[in-house]
Design an enzyme around this catalytic site. Structure first.
Site, mmCIF file in Angstrom:
data_model
loop_
_atom_site.group_PDB
_atom_site.id
_atom_site.type_symbol
_atom_site.label_atom_id
_atom_site.label_comp_id
_atom_site.label_asym_id
_atom_site.label_seq_id
_atom_site.Cartn_x
_atom_site.Cartn_y
_atom_site.Cartn_z
ATOM 1 N N CYS A 12 0.826 -1.210 0.000
ATOM 2 C CA CYS A 12 0.000 0.000 0.000
ATOM 3 C C CYS A 12 0.865 1.267 0.000
ATOM 4 C CB CYS A 12 -1.008 -0.031 1.146
ATOM 5 S SG CYS A 12 -2.454 0.964 0.774
ATOM 6 N N GLU A 30 -1.537 -9.109 2.825
ATOM 7 C CA GLU A 30 -1.386 -9.773 4.131
ATOM 8 C C GLU A 30 -2.720 -10.239 4.710
ATOM 9 O OE1 GLU A 30 -0.865 -6.563 3.500
ATOM 10 O OE2 GLU A 30 -1.318 -5.259 5.213
ATOM 11 N N HIS A 67 -3.661 -4.854 0.127
ATOM 12 C CA HIS A 67 -3.020 -5.471 1.299
ATOM 13 C C HIS A 67 -3.069 -6.996 1.197
ATOM 14 C CE1 HIS A 67 -2.477 -1.876 3.825
ATOM 15 N NE2 HIS A 67 -3.528 -1.427 3.162
HETATM 16 N N1 GLN Z 1 -1.803 6.567 3.049
HETATM 17 C C1 GLN Z 1 -1.975 5.893 1.802
HETATM 18 C C2 GLN Z 1 -3.333 6.154 1.186
HETATM 19 O O1 GLN Z 1 -4.235 6.552 1.860
HETATM 20 C C3 GLN Z 1 -1.722 4.410 1.944
HETATM 21 C C4 GLN Z 1 -2.716 3.742 2.826
HETATM 22 C C5 GLN Z 1 -2.217 2.429 3.382
HETATM 23 O O2 GLN Z 1 -1.043 2.126 3.369
HETATM 24 N N2 GLN Z 1 -3.122 1.626 3.888
HETATM 25 O O3 GLN Z 1 -3.515 5.961 0.018
#
Ligand code: GLN
Length: 550
Positions: free
Chosen positions: A391, A524, A522
């Site tokens: 992410c 994970e 994600h």
């Molecule tokens: N802060 C980033 C976004 O909002 C990544 C979010 C995250 O890593 N879950 O796009």
């Protein structure tokens, strides 16, 4: 044949929190499943927040995301992993969520002019949700974990719901209390008194434990079992010994030593001719115990601390996903949390990262320590250290590549500097209004979305599929205006939304780097004990190859 009535197992905490109620609930679920029952699990969090999404990680630990986009407690991740299921928002409730629904219904006149009361209407709404979660998958068994500890104010309405369910279905509800039996060092003996008190406190809300899970440093002896039995009003065989374990995957196997599956089946009058088949679990637990060769992974990010303690719970699913892929490859991941601020300020030299077999940047938010993370990614790319970005870890890898390889020297994200000119990572169109209106709760791009994978890439090779579905939680994305430039400079967007508009995976070809890959989603959250995640497995394999060469 008439289908057996759905059975409900409530798991409540006695004595103190933090002794593994979530793993206990997950393990009981796994055991009932292994006895051939269709099983699901529910988590009740007593706080007012409607979901976990608005909470700071230092308050709450990891925010787990379900397929349907629900932002919930990390225990939901344990349930999904232990049960191999994809759960949904009916499996998760908080006080806020229950009240929100009661109030919504009251406003819609759905109570038909009645006086809507805290009791019974709030517990009734909790019960409706519990029954729905069971009915949705035609469950034989529903495990319901009530957060908190007996005797506290917060979870009292949920214990009342549990009591009411026992009244409603006398043969179909069982109560399991997870207790703690301390061995004070100066006394040197197991003390059962706190458990006795907890049992009485539970009695005072009209609930009698059918089974007590006695957590302790070491196994319970017969004397303590008998003592707990007589003072807590249950049979000695129903006191389950739950000593500390090295790996959470030992827990189902340990519980079965005391025949918890058979005991619960008897209490709930479930067909008891079945045995619990834990072959897979035994195999996994053995692997977890016997793998010795360490795989050194640096997790670079914001450093979450609480007093003197680092909260590794914030990345619990990342850790589990790494472990599962590693165990299946005969290695043991050893994680070192690196505060990127120290790289930024020069307190730590980025070259110190050379000693790791792989570098991982997990998800995150905000601006703290960002330049340090970018430096770490640059180092991983240039020194060909396997890199996995999740992410934010993907977005920052794109920024790093843009700055140093595509000549976009001012590249950044709107999240980091909204005034910047070269916003390689920008806000998603539909997110703009939400932020302007300060509409934060449950509004990110959340949950499962499909991604198309490009032929001949690492991603496609790992998944062995053309289309995959993965879970998201973000507001920002790769800005399409820069995609061509980045691709020309060698970055491969190997996964995109089916429309081709959203960049889901960025990677470097194997010819350029052993493993340099980031995902907007994600992965994970979907790694499972008996189905490790293919991208984690690829990362682990690349890191293992590096460790072999060192
Ligand atoms: N802060 C980033 C976004 O909002 C990544 C979010 C995250 O890593 N879950 O796009």
């Amino acid at each position: 044949m008439k289908k057996q009535a759905t059975k409900y197992i409530f798991v409540v905490g006695g004595v103190m929190s933090g002794v593994g109620k979530g793993i206990t609930s997950s393990s009981i679920g796994a055991i009932m499943q292994a006895r051939g029952f269709v099983t699901t699990a529910i988590k009740i969090d007593p706080y007012i927040n409607v979901d976990a999404g608005t909470m700071n990680p230092t308050e709450h630990g990891e925010v787990f995301v379900l397929d349907d986009g629900d932002e919930c407690d990390q225990d939901m991740g344990n349930y999904e992993r232990f049960l191999g299921l994809n759960l949904s928002r009916v499996n998760y409730m908080t006080t806020g969520r229950v009240y929100q629904e009661v109030i919504r219904r009251e406003r819609n006149l759905e109570y038909g002019g009645k006086n809507v009361q805290v009791v019974p209407d709030v517990p009734l709404e909790a019960i409706r949700r519990i029954e729905k979660a069971g009915a949705d998958i035609k469950a034989d068994v529903v495990v319901v974990e009530v957060g908190g500890t007996v005797g506290e104010y917060e979870n009292i309405l949920f214990l009342e719901a549990a009591r009411m369910m026992k009244f409603k279905y006398p043969n179909d509800v069982a109560f399991v209390m997870v207790s703690y039996v301390p061995i004070p060092s100066k006394v040197g003996e197991m003390k059962t008194k706190p458990t006795q008190h907890a049992s009485r406190t539970l009695n005072s809300v009209g609930v009698q434990a059918d089974v007590i899970i006695a957590r302790s440093e070491v196994p319970l002896d017969k004397k303590r079992k008998d003592k707990i039995a007589i003072f807590c009003n249950l049979r000695p065989e129903h006191v389950i010994s739950a000593p500390d374990v090295d790996s959470i995957y030992d827990v189902p196997v340990n519980f079965e030593r005391d025949k918890i599956g058979e005991i619960l089946s008897q209490i709930l009058k479930l067909p008891n001719h079945r045995t619990t088949d834990l072959t897979q679990w035994k195999d996994l637990a053995r692997k977890a115990r016997t793998v010795k060769k360490p795989l050194n992974i640096a997790v670079v990010g914001k450093y979450f601390d609480s007093g003197d303690f680092v909260l590794s719970d914030v990345y619990i699913s990342v850790l589990e996903a790494l472990k599962l892929s590693a165990y299946h490859n005969g290695i043991k991941p050893v994680l070192t949390y690196i505060n990127s601020k120290n790289i930024e300020t020069g307190k730590m030299k980025v070259a110190e990262l050379a000693k790791y077999d792989g570098i991982l940047v997990p998800g995150g938010f905000g601006t703290a320590g960002i330049e340090g993370i970018i430096k770490a990614i640059q180092y991983a790319r240039e020194k060909k250290i396997p890199y996995f970005g999740l992410c934010y870890g993907m977005q920052l890898a794109v920024i790093e590549y843009a700055r140093h390889m595509a000549g976009i020297t001012g590249a950044t994200s709107r999240e980091i500097n909204p005034e910047a000119k070269e916003l390689v990572i920008d806000i998603m169109e539909e997110q703009k209004k939400l932020l302007e209106n300060k509409n934060y709760g449950g509004t990110m791009r959340l949950g499962a979305y499909p991604a198309y994978l490009k032929k001949g890439t690492i991603a496609r090779g790992a998944y062995k599929a053309e289309m995959v579905s993965e879970r998201h939680r973000h507001r920002y994305e790769v800005n399409n205006a820069y995609v061509e430039k980045l691709e020309k400079a060698g970055l491969v967007f190997s996964g995109t939304s089916p429309s081709g508009k959203l960049m889901e995976i960025a990677e470097l070809p194997k010819s350029k780097h052993p493993f340099f890959l980031g995902t907007q989603f994600h992965p994970e959250f979907t790694a499972r004990p008996f189905a490790p995640h293919p991208l984690f497995t690829e990362f682990v394999k690349a890191a293992k190859a590096r460790s072999g060469k060192k």
